[in-house]
Scaffold this motif. Structure first.
Motif, short mmCIF file in Angstrom:
data_model
loop_
_atom_site.label_atom_id
_atom_site.label_comp_id
_atom_site.label_asym_id
_atom_site.label_seq_id
_atom_site.Cartn_x
_atom_site.Cartn_y
_atom_site.Cartn_z
N TYR A 49 0.86 -1.18 0.00
CA TYR A 49 0.00 0.00 0.00
C TYR A 49 0.90 1.23 0.00
O TYR A 49 2.03 1.18 0.47
N ASP A 50 0.36 2.33 -0.51
CA ASP A 50 1.13 3.57 -0.56
C ASP A 50 0.90 4.43 0.68
O ASP A 50 1.80 5.17 1.09
N VAL A 51 -0.30 4.36 1.24
CA VAL A 51 -0.68 5.18 2.39
C VAL A 51 -1.61 4.36 3.28
O VAL A 51 -2.41 3.57 2.79
N VAL A 52 -1.50 4.59 4.60
CA VAL A 52 -2.42 3.98 5.55
C VAL A 52 -3.18 5.11 6.24
O VAL A 52 -2.58 6.06 6.74
N ILE A 53 -4.51 5.00 6.24
CA ILE A 53 -5.35 5.89 7.04
C ILE A 53 -5.95 5.03 8.14
O ILE A 53 -6.61 4.03 7.84
N THR A 54 -5.68 5.38 9.39
CA THR A 54 -6.15 4.54 10.49
C THR A 54 -6.80 5.35 11.60
O THR A 54 -6.38 6.46 11.91
N ASP A 55 -7.85 4.77 12.14
CA ASP A 55 -8.48 5.31 13.35
C ASP A 55 -7.51 5.08 14.51
O ASP A 55 -6.64 4.21 14.43
N ILE A 56 -7.66 5.85 15.56
CA ILE A 56 -6.80 5.64 16.73
C ILE A 56 -7.40 4.58 17.64
O ILE A 56 -6.75 3.57 17.93
N ARG A 57 -8.61 4.79 18.08
CA ARG A 57 -9.23 3.87 19.04
C ARG A 57 -10.00 2.76 18.33
O ARG A 57 -11.00 3.01 17.68
N MET A 58 -9.48 1.53 18.48
CA MET A 58 -10.11 0.35 17.89
C MET A 58 -9.86 -0.83 18.83
O MET A 58 -8.88 -0.82 19.58
N PRO A 59 -10.71 -1.84 18.77
CA PRO A 59 -10.46 -3.04 19.57
C PRO A 59 -9.30 -3.85 19.00
O PRO A 59 -8.85 -3.59 17.89
N VAL A 60 -8.83 -4.80 19.73
CA VAL A 60 -7.76 -5.74 19.37
C VAL A 60 -6.41 -5.03 19.30
O VAL A 60 -5.52 -5.32 20.07
N MET A 61 -6.22 -4.12 18.32
CA MET A 61 -4.99 -3.32 18.21
C MET A 61 -5.38 -1.94 17.72
O MET A 61 -5.93 -1.79 16.64
N ASP A 62 -5.07 -0.93 18.54
CA ASP A 62 -5.44 0.44 18.16
C ASP A 62 -4.47 1.03 17.14
O ASP A 62 -3.46 0.42 16.79
N GLY A 63 -4.78 2.23 16.66
CA GLY A 63 -4.00 2.86 15.61
C GLY A 63 -2.59 3.21 16.03
O GLY A 63 -1.66 3.11 15.23
N LEU A 64 -2.40 3.63 17.28
CA LEU A 64 -1.05 3.96 17.75
C LEU A 64 -0.18 2.71 17.84
O LEU A 64 0.99 2.74 17.47
N GLU A 65 -0.76 1.61 18.32
CA GLU A 65 0.00 0.36 18.36
C GLU A 65 0.29 -0.13 16.95
O GLU A 65 1.38 -0.66 16.68
N LEU A 66 -0.65 0.07 16.03
CA LEU A 66 -0.40 -0.28 14.63
C LEU A 66 0.80 0.49 14.11
O LEU A 66 1.69 -0.08 13.48
N ARG A 72 8.35 -0.91 13.78
CA ARG A 72 9.18 -2.03 14.23
C ARG A 72 9.44 -3.03 13.10
O ARG A 72 10.53 -3.58 12.99
N ARG A 73 8.44 -3.23 12.23
CA ARG A 73 8.56 -4.20 11.14
C ARG A 73 9.14 -3.61 9.86
O ARG A 73 9.28 -4.31 8.86
N GLY A 74 9.44 -2.32 9.88
CA GLY A 74 10.09 -1.70 8.74
C GLY A 74 9.16 -1.22 7.63
O GLY A 74 9.62 -0.92 6.54
N TYR A 75 7.87 -1.14 7.90
CA TYR A 75 6.95 -0.59 6.90
C TYR A 75 7.15 0.92 6.87
O TYR A 75 7.07 1.58 7.88
N GLU A 76 7.41 1.44 5.67
CA GLU A 76 7.76 2.85 5.56
C GLU A 76 6.68 3.70 4.91
O GLU A 76 6.91 4.88 4.65
N MET A 77 5.50 3.14 4.62
CA MET A 77 4.47 3.96 3.98
C MET A 77 3.92 4.99 4.96
O MET A 77 3.89 4.76 6.16
N PRO A 78 3.54 6.16 4.45
CA PRO A 78 3.03 7.20 5.34
C PRO A 78 1.71 6.79 5.99
O PRO A 78 0.91 6.07 5.39
N VAL A 79 1.51 7.28 7.21
CA VAL A 79 0.30 6.99 7.97
C VAL A 79 -0.41 8.30 8.29
O VAL A 79 0.22 9.27 8.69
N ILE A 80 -1.73 8.28 8.10
CA ILE A 80 -2.58 9.39 8.49
C ILE A 80 -3.52 8.87 9.57
O ILE A 80 -4.21 7.88 9.36
#
Length: 162
Positions: A49-66, A72-80
Motif C-alpha cells: 500500500y502507498d498510504v495507511v489511514i487509520t483510526d486511533i481507538r479500535m479493539p484488538v490493536m489500536d492505531g497507535l499500536e499499529l 518495528r517491522r520496517g513498513y515505511e508507507m506514510p500513515v494518516i
C-alpha cells in the motif's frame, strides 16, 4: 494510482469512505480495508500500500499500536491518523512513530483529499530524491570500477609500485 489501506473498526464508516465518489476522480483508491491494527498488519504482509489511514481507538490493536508495529517491522508507507479525539497526547505519540498527518473526525471529502494530496506530494518528493541518489551511486560505482581498472593496469605494467 495510489493504494490506500483504510483501517477503521466502524463498518458503516469503512463502507461509506470506500464508496466516496471522489476516489474515481483522483489518484487514490481504497485498495484494502481492515477493522483493527492486527487485520491491517496481516493485509500489509500480503499486499503493498502507498498510504495507511487509520483510526486511533479500535479493539484488538489500536492505531497507535499499529503505527508502532509498522515502524518495528520496517513498513515505511506514510500513515494518516483519523480520530474524534483532538487530544495532544495522541498527536505527540503519533509523531514518535512518524505519522504524517492527523484528520479530526468527522472529516469532509475535501479534507481527506487535501491531506492525501499533501502526503502523496511528500511521498513523490522522497521517491524523486531516492531515484536521484540511486543514479548518483550508480555513476560513482562506474567511476570507481574504471579507476580500479586503470590503477591495476598501471601497477601490472610497472608504472606504479605495488
Amino acid at each position: 494510482m495510489y493504494r490506500i489501506l483504510f483501517v477503521e473498526d466502524d463498518e458503516a464508516i469503512r463502507f461509506l469512505v470506500s464508496k466516496y465518489h471522489f476516489w474515481k476522480q483522483s489518484d487514490f483508491s481504497v485498495a484494502g480495508e481492515a477493522g483493527n491494527g492486527k487485520e491491517a498488519l496481516a493485509l500489509m504482509a500480503q499486499k503493498t500500500y502507498d498510504v495507511v489511514i487509520t483510526d486511533i481507538r479500535m479493539p484488538v490493536m489500536d492505531g497507535l499500536e499499529l503505527c508502532r508495529q509498522m515502524k518495528r517491522r520496517g513498513y515505511e508507507m506514510p500513515v494518516i491518523l483519523a480520530s474524534t479525539y483532538s487530544d495532544f497526547e495522541y498527536a505527540r505519540t503519533a509523531l514518535q512513530y512518524g505519522v504524517k498527518d492527523y484528520l479530526l473526525k468527522p472529516s469532509t471529502k475535501n479534507e481527506i483529499k487535501e491531506v492525501l494530496t499533501r502526503v502523496i506530494g511528500q511521498l513523490k518528493e522522497q521517491q524523486s530524491l531516492r531515484l536521484e541518489l540511486t543514479e548518483r551511486i550508480h555513476t560513482y560505482e562506474k567511476k570507481l570500477d574504471r579507476f580500479q581498472e586503470l590503477l591495476l593496469g598501471n601497477i601490472l605494467s610497472g608504472r606504479y609500485p605495488a
